[in-house]
Design a protein around this motif. Sequence first.
Motif, PDB file in Angstrom:
ATOM      1  N   THR A 266      -3.152  28.830 -27.481  1.00 30.95           N
ATOM      2  CA  THR A 266      -3.858  27.950 -26.476  1.00 30.95           C
ATOM      3  C   THR A 266      -5.174  28.309 -26.060  1.00 30.95           C
ATOM      4  O   THR A 266      -5.898  27.420 -26.072  1.00 30.95           O
ATOM      5  CB  THR A 266      -2.939  27.913 -25.112  1.00 30.95           C
ATOM      6  OG1 THR A 266      -1.545  27.399 -25.528  1.00 30.95           O
ATOM      7  CG2 THR A 266      -3.465  26.947 -23.954  1.00 30.95           C
ATOM      8  N   GLU A 267      -5.354  29.471 -25.907  1.00 32.18           N
ATOM      9  CA  GLU A 267      -6.787  29.852 -25.907  1.00 32.18           C
ATOM     10  C   GLU A 267      -7.852  29.522 -26.926  1.00 32.18           C
ATOM     11  O   GLU A 267      -8.838  29.440 -26.625  1.00 32.18           O
ATOM     12  CB  GLU A 267      -7.042  31.668 -25.710  1.00 32.18           C
ATOM     13  CG  GLU A 267      -6.419  31.787 -24.323  1.00 32.18           C
ATOM     14  CD  GLU A 267      -6.089  33.471 -24.407  1.00 32.18           C
ATOM     15  OE1 GLU A 267      -6.338  34.174 -25.352  1.00 32.18           O
ATOM     16  OE2 GLU A 267      -5.584  34.113 -23.438  1.00 32.18           O
TER      17      GLU A 267
ATOM     18  N   MET B  28     -12.254  19.062 -26.186  1.00 30.16           N
ATOM     19  CA  MET B  28     -10.923  18.538 -25.928  1.00 30.16           C
ATOM     20  C   MET B  28      -9.766  19.369 -26.895  1.00 30.16           C
ATOM     21  O   MET B  28     -10.164  19.489 -28.156  1.00 30.16           O
ATOM     22  CB  MET B  28     -10.755  17.048 -26.528  1.00 30.16           C
ATOM     23  CG  MET B  28      -9.426  16.247 -26.317  1.00 30.16           C
ATOM     24  SD  MET B  28      -9.520  14.570 -26.665  1.00 30.16           S
ATOM     25  CE  MET B  28      -7.888  14.097 -26.427  1.00 30.16           C
ATOM     26  N   SER B  29      -8.753  19.725 -26.420  1.00 31.57           N
ATOM     27  CA  SER B  29      -7.545  20.393 -27.093  1.00 31.57           C
ATOM     28  C   SER B  29      -6.973  19.522 -28.123  1.00 31.57           C
ATOM     29  O   SER B  29      -6.984  18.399 -28.039  1.00 31.57           O
ATOM     30  CB  SER B  29      -6.669  21.011 -26.085  1.00 31.57           C
ATOM     31  OG  SER B  29      -7.015  21.830 -25.188  1.00 31.57           O
ATOM     32  N   ILE B  30      -6.724  20.122 -29.354  1.00 30.51           N
ATOM     33  CA  ILE B  30      -6.177  19.604 -30.555  1.00 30.51           C
ATOM     34  C   ILE B  30      -4.533  19.716 -30.210  1.00 30.51           C
ATOM     35  O   ILE B  30      -3.908  20.685 -30.245  1.00 30.51           O
ATOM     36  CB  ILE B  30      -6.456  20.102 -31.695  1.00 30.51           C
ATOM     37  CG1 ILE B  30      -8.096  19.846 -31.908  1.00 30.51           C
ATOM     38  CG2 ILE B  30      -5.961  19.757 -32.928  1.00 30.51           C
ATOM     39  CD1 ILE B  30      -8.668  20.602 -32.717  1.00 30.51           C
ATOM     40  N   PRO B  31      -4.033  18.533 -30.142  1.00 27.70           N
ATOM     41  CA  PRO B  31      -2.464  18.718 -30.300  1.00 27.70           C
ATOM     42  C   PRO B  31      -1.864  19.424 -31.460  1.00 27.70           C
ATOM     43  O   PRO B  31      -2.138  19.173 -32.387  1.00 27.70           O
ATOM     44  CB  PRO B  31      -1.857  17.368 -30.441  1.00 27.70           C
ATOM     45  CG  PRO B  31      -3.072  16.386 -29.921  1.00 27.70           C
ATOM     46  CD  PRO B  31      -4.194  17.257 -30.332  1.00 27.70           C
TER      47      PRO B  31
ATOM     48  N   HIS C 249       2.778  21.770 -28.063  1.00 32.68           N
ATOM     49  CA  HIS C 249       3.940  20.711 -27.664  1.00 32.68           C
ATOM     50  C   HIS C 249       5.161  21.487 -28.619  1.00 32.68           C
ATOM     51  O   HIS C 249       5.386  21.504 -29.566  1.00 32.68           O
ATOM     52  CB  HIS C 249       3.769  19.475 -28.477  1.00 32.68           C
ATOM     53  CG  HIS C 249       2.621  18.730 -27.497  1.00 32.68           C
ATOM     54  ND1 HIS C 249       2.862  17.606 -26.950  1.00 32.68           N
ATOM     55  CD2 HIS C 249       1.386  18.727 -28.069  1.00 32.68           C
ATOM     56  CE1 HIS C 249       1.708  17.216 -26.318  1.00 32.68           C
ATOM     57  NE2 HIS C 249       0.690  17.600 -27.349  1.00 32.68           N
TER      58      HIS C 249
ATOM     59  N   THR D 200      -8.320  27.243 -36.224  1.00 29.03           N
ATOM     60  CA  THR D 200      -9.758  27.224 -35.883  1.00 29.03           C
ATOM     61  C   THR D 200     -10.556  27.045 -36.994  1.00 29.03           C
ATOM     62  O   THR D 200     -11.371  25.866 -36.971  1.00 29.03           O
ATOM     63  CB  THR D 200     -10.333  28.304 -35.270  1.00 29.03           C
ATOM     64  OG1 THR D 200      -9.580  28.643 -33.788  1.00 29.03           O
ATOM     65  CG2 THR D 200     -11.725  28.480 -34.715  1.00 29.03           C
TER      66      THR D 200
ATOM     67  N   ALA E 244      -4.123  31.350 -35.037  1.00 31.64           N
ATOM     68  CA  ALA E 244      -5.357  30.778 -34.383  1.00 31.64           C
ATOM     69  C   ALA E 244      -6.463  30.857 -35.055  1.00 31.64           C
ATOM     70  O   ALA E 244      -7.409  29.562 -35.243  1.00 31.64           O
ATOM     71  CB  ALA E 244      -5.433  31.426 -33.087  1.00 31.64           C
TER      72      ALA E 244
ATOM     73  N   GLY F 239      -7.821  26.753 -28.169  1.00 27.72           N
ATOM     74  CA  GLY F 239      -8.181  25.408 -28.185  1.00 27.72           C
ATOM     75  C   GLY F 239      -7.143  24.308 -28.535  1.00 27.72           C
ATOM     76  O   GLY F 239      -7.461  23.140 -29.031  1.00 27.72           O
ATOM     77  N   PHE F 240      -5.760  24.914 -28.632  1.00 25.76           N
ATOM     78  CA  PHE F 240      -5.027  23.765 -29.048  1.00 25.76           C
ATOM     79  C   PHE F 240      -3.751  23.541 -27.811  1.00 25.76           C
ATOM     80  O   PHE F 240      -3.582  24.418 -27.051  1.00 25.76           O
ATOM     81  CB  PHE F 240      -4.250  24.422 -30.151  1.00 25.76           C
ATOM     82  CG  PHE F 240      -5.344  24.867 -31.419  1.00 25.76           C
ATOM     83  CD1 PHE F 240      -5.289  23.718 -32.268  1.00 25.76           C
ATOM     84  CD2 PHE F 240      -5.799  25.809 -31.498  1.00 25.76           C
ATOM     85  CE1 PHE F 240      -6.328  23.851 -33.266  1.00 25.76           C
ATOM     86  CE2 PHE F 240      -6.809  25.908 -32.501  1.00 25.76           C
ATOM     87  CZ  PHE F 240      -6.903  24.945 -33.382  1.00 25.76           C
ATOM     88  N   GLU F 241      -3.242  22.458 -27.985  1.00 22.93           N
ATOM     89  CA  GLU F 241      -2.554  21.809 -27.004  1.00 22.93           C
ATOM     90  C   GLU F 241      -1.088  21.725 -27.425  1.00 22.93           C
ATOM     91  O   GLU F 241      -0.666  21.276 -28.315  1.00 22.93           O
ATOM     92  CB  GLU F 241      -2.735  20.310 -26.602  1.00 22.93           C
ATOM     93  CG  GLU F 241      -1.814  19.716 -25.503  1.00 22.93           C
ATOM     94  CD  GLU F 241      -2.223  18.176 -25.280  1.00 22.93           C
ATOM     95  OE1 GLU F 241      -1.496  17.335 -25.587  1.00 22.93           O
ATOM     96  OE2 GLU F 241      -3.500  18.010 -24.922  1.00 22.93           O
TER      97      GLU F 241
END
Length: 317
Positions: A20-21, A1-4, A27, A300, A296, A23-25
């Motif tokens: 985004t690649e 699940m992506s982390i906001p 905003h 991570t 990133a 693993g982050f959502e």
Amino acid sequence: MSIPLLVQIPLDPIRLARITEAGFEIHLAPTPEERAEMIPKLAPVLRAVLTNGATGLTAEAIAALPKLEIICCVGVGHENVDLRAAKARGIKVTNGPATNDVTVADHTWALILSVARNIPAADAAARRGEWMQSRGPRPLVSGKRLGILGLGNIGRQIAERGERGFGMQVAYHNRAPKPESPYAYMPSLKALAEWSDFLVIAAPGGAGTRHLVNAAILDALGPKGFLINIGRGSVVDTEALIAALAEDRIAGAAIDVVDGEPEVPPALAALRNIIITPHIGGRSPEAMMATASLVAANLTAHFAGEPVKTPVPMPAD
């Protein structure tokens, strides 16, 4: 699940995709109005913020984000992140040293040469058909004296280009001398300004450096001296700079940063002897990808329970 991840600064699609690649959502909220609307909505889930030194993150914003764990700054600056508020909550803060220093050093030299040789005005005059009128003599750069306020990674690379490429004498001023540096250390900024033909500001922002370059320093630089600022706009007293340029108390200025940017004071923009670029010194494709990759990597590492790559030291008190 992506982390906001709340992104508080404008970022291009390439860097957004890189983060985004990982693993982050994303905003996006690059304006104060967007942040005021988005932070309350994200408060229950938001664990990470991406910002920069100029935008920072206030104690109030930190307090409004109870799940926040990490604040990442693009670039080396972090002056407007409230480190004490972050420390009190155990929030990690990272920055991006050595990701854009080569690009900023290159841009600095573009500014030095442009202001010394009056390139923008000469180009504009030639395009207007004023060929002979644009051929007045302009100062030589080679062999002159290059003073640097802030001999960090960027300042050192600027110095090396000046010494090796243009045969310049180089001196600097820091809070303390750097024993490993081959360049002359000046005991005060005023002494450095008096000595310099070109005075480059490569110092970070923050309360400790605010308006270090004031009217007295500009007068010490003198009517044949040029000021170049690629550090932070807040290091220079803008009103003092406007007056010094308008009265020809310095020869000219070239700046990539403005106090209060993106707003540029009309009186500054109207001057004939200044070059202004819109904080693009670190914006090369190579540097932009390096900053995104480091963000990133820090995010991570943190969410994997590992030490972050480039932590910002927390205040002692």
